[in-house]
Write a protein that holds these residues in place. Structure first.
Motif, mmCIF file in Angstrom:
data_model
loop_
_atom_site.group_PDB
_atom_site.id
_atom_site.type_symbol
_atom_site.label_atom_id
_atom_site.label_comp_id
_atom_site.label_asym_id
_atom_site.label_seq_id
_atom_site.Cartn_x
_atom_site.Cartn_y
_atom_site.Cartn_z
ATOM 1 N N LEU A 1 0.830 -1.205 0.000
ATOM 2 C CA LEU A 1 0.000 0.000 0.000
ATOM 3 C C LEU A 1 0.867 1.259 0.000
ATOM 4 O O LEU A 1 0.553 2.240 -0.682
ATOM 5 C CB LEU A 1 -0.937 -0.001 1.208
ATOM 6 C CG LEU A 1 -2.132 -0.937 1.109
ATOM 7 C CD1 LEU A 1 -2.823 -1.074 2.453
ATOM 8 C CD2 LEU A 1 -3.110 -0.462 0.055
ATOM 9 N N LYS A 2 1.967 1.224 0.734
ATOM 10 C CA LYS A 2 2.873 2.375 0.748
ATOM 11 C C LYS A 2 3.499 2.583 -0.629
ATOM 12 O O LYS A 2 3.634 3.714 -1.098
ATOM 13 C CB LYS A 2 3.962 2.169 1.799
ATOM 14 C CG LYS A 2 4.900 3.339 1.939
ATOM 15 C CD LYS A 2 5.931 3.109 3.014
ATOM 16 C CE LYS A 2 6.875 4.281 3.096
ATOM 17 N NZ LYS A 2 7.935 4.045 4.083
ATOM 18 N N TYR A 3 3.853 1.481 -1.300
ATOM 19 C CA TYR A 3 4.398 1.567 -2.653
ATOM 20 C C TYR A 3 3.406 2.250 -3.587
ATOM 21 O O TYR A 3 3.773 3.148 -4.356
ATOM 22 C CB TYR A 3 4.735 0.158 -3.160
ATOM 23 C CG TYR A 3 4.993 0.090 -4.637
ATOM 24 C CD1 TYR A 3 6.219 0.478 -5.162
ATOM 25 C CD2 TYR A 3 4.006 -0.337 -5.509
ATOM 26 C CE1 TYR A 3 6.447 0.433 -6.527
ATOM 27 C CE2 TYR A 3 4.226 -0.392 -6.867
ATOM 28 C CZ TYR A 3 5.448 -0.004 -7.377
ATOM 29 O OH TYR A 3 5.672 -0.042 -8.729
ATOM 30 N N LEU A 4 2.138 1.829 -3.518
ATOM 31 C CA LEU A 4 1.130 2.447 -4.378
ATOM 32 C C LEU A 4 0.916 3.911 -4.005
ATOM 33 O O LEU A 4 0.734 4.759 -4.879
ATOM 34 C CB LEU A 4 -0.203 1.705 -4.262
ATOM 35 C CG LEU A 4 -0.408 0.531 -5.187
ATOM 36 C CD1 LEU A 4 -1.803 -0.042 -4.998
ATOM 37 C CD2 LEU A 4 -0.192 0.894 -6.623
ATOM 38 N N TYR A 5 0.912 4.211 -2.719
ATOM 39 C CA TYR A 5 0.708 5.584 -2.273
ATOM 40 C C TYR A 5 1.791 6.513 -2.820
ATOM 41 O O TYR A 5 1.505 7.622 -3.264
ATOM 42 C CB TYR A 5 0.696 5.623 -0.744
ATOM 43 C CG TYR A 5 0.375 6.974 -0.163
ATOM 44 C CD1 TYR A 5 -0.939 7.400 -0.062
ATOM 45 C CD2 TYR A 5 1.380 7.823 0.279
ATOM 46 C CE1 TYR A 5 -1.250 8.637 0.470
ATOM 47 C CE2 TYR A 5 1.091 9.061 0.808
ATOM 48 C CZ TYR A 5 -0.230 9.473 0.906
ATOM 49 O OH TYR A 5 -0.531 10.697 1.424
ATOM 50 N N VAL A 6 3.022 6.038 -2.801
ATOM 51 C CA VAL A 6 4.142 6.865 -3.260
ATOM 52 C C VAL A 6 4.160 6.981 -4.785
ATOM 53 O O VAL A 6 4.399 8.061 -5.332
ATOM 54 C CB VAL A 6 5.479 6.278 -2.746
ATOM 55 C CG1 VAL A 6 6.657 6.937 -3.415
ATOM 56 C CG2 VAL A 6 5.563 6.424 -1.246
ATOM 57 N N ASN A 7 3.874 5.887 -5.494
ATOM 58 C CA ASN A 7 4.054 5.883 -6.945
ATOM 59 C C ASN A 7 2.812 6.250 -7.747
ATOM 60 O O ASN A 7 2.945 6.829 -8.822
ATOM 61 C CB ASN A 7 4.550 4.513 -7.394
ATOM 62 C CG ASN A 7 5.965 4.276 -6.944
ATOM 63 O OD1 ASN A 7 6.805 5.159 -7.066
ATOM 64 N ND2 ASN A 7 6.234 3.121 -6.388
ATOM 65 N N ASP A 8 1.621 5.901 -7.268
ATOM 66 C CA ASP A 8 0.408 6.219 -8.015
ATOM 67 C C ASP A 8 -0.755 6.359 -7.038
ATOM 68 O O ASP A 8 -1.400 5.377 -6.677
ATOM 69 C CB ASP A 8 0.118 5.132 -9.050
ATOM 70 C CG ASP A 8 -0.930 5.537 -10.059
ATOM 71 O OD1 ASP A 8 -1.583 6.581 -9.839
ATOM 72 O OD2 ASP A 8 -1.104 4.823 -11.055
ATOM 73 N N ILE A 9 -1.020 7.583 -6.617
ATOM 74 C CA ILE A 9 -2.019 7.845 -5.586
ATOM 75 C C ILE A 9 -3.422 7.457 -6.041
ATOM 76 O O ILE A 9 -4.250 7.032 -5.231
ATOM 77 C CB ILE A 9 -1.951 9.316 -5.117
ATOM 78 C CG1 ILE A 9 -2.789 9.553 -3.850
ATOM 79 C CG2 ILE A 9 -2.405 10.247 -6.210
ATOM 80 C CD1 ILE A 9 -2.181 8.988 -2.623
ATOM 81 N N ASN A 10 -3.713 7.565 -7.327
ATOM 82 C CA ASN A 10 -5.060 7.223 -7.816
ATOM 83 C C ASN A 10 -5.322 5.719 -7.705
ATOM 84 O O ASN A 10 -6.430 5.309 -7.327
ATOM 85 C CB ASN A 10 -5.244 7.687 -9.258
ATOM 86 C CG ASN A 10 -5.238 9.196 -9.354
ATOM 87 O OD1 ASN A 10 -5.690 9.880 -8.442
ATOM 88 N ND2 ASN A 10 -4.697 9.722 -10.436
ATOM 89 N N ARG A 11 -4.330 4.903 -8.044
ATOM 90 C CA ARG A 11 -4.477 3.452 -7.892
ATOM 91 C C ARG A 11 -4.615 3.087 -6.418
ATOM 92 O O ARG A 11 -5.401 2.208 -6.060
ATOM 93 C CB ARG A 11 -3.275 2.720 -8.488
ATOM 94 C CG ARG A 11 -3.280 2.696 -9.996
ATOM 95 C CD ARG A 11 -2.003 2.146 -10.595
ATOM 96 N NE ARG A 11 -1.627 0.839 -10.071
ATOM 97 C CZ ARG A 11 -0.402 0.323 -10.194
ATOM 98 N NH1 ARG A 11 0.547 1.010 -10.807
ATOM 99 N NH2 ARG A 11 -0.128 -0.856 -9.700
#
Length: 89
Positions: A67-77
């Motif tokens: 979830l942190k990876y997605l938050y940092v790299n693509d907030i919409n996903r």
């Protein structure tokens, strides 16, 4: 068994990019969420099962990292998967 091949394919096709998409962050987060819910119910009945409690803690940590990876790299996903799975974040 609680997680058979058909259930995995269903999770991957619903949250991933297809039935064979097992590597995307969304698909992995959805699978971890399903497994975490199952283990949580198990631990409510078997509170002395320390091995399962440790596995649950590690699984929550892995999901948090994804979830942190997605938050940092693509907030919409990130927002889409949190909303779809109903996670508190």
């Amino acid at each position: 068994m609680y997680l058979d091949k058909e259930k995995k394919v269903e999770i991957f096709s619903q949250y991933g990019k297809g039935a064979t998409d097992t590597g995307s962050a969304e698909a992995q987060i959805a699978l971890f969420t399903y497994r975490i819910k199952h283990l949580t119910e198990h631990l409510k009945k078997n509170h002395k099962d320390h091995g399962t409690a440790r596995s649950l803690t590690m699984m929550v940590g892995r999901r948090r990292k994804l979830l942190k990876y997605l938050y940092v790299n693509d907030i919409n996903r990130y927002r889409a998967i949190v909303k779809a799975l109903g996670l508190r974040k």
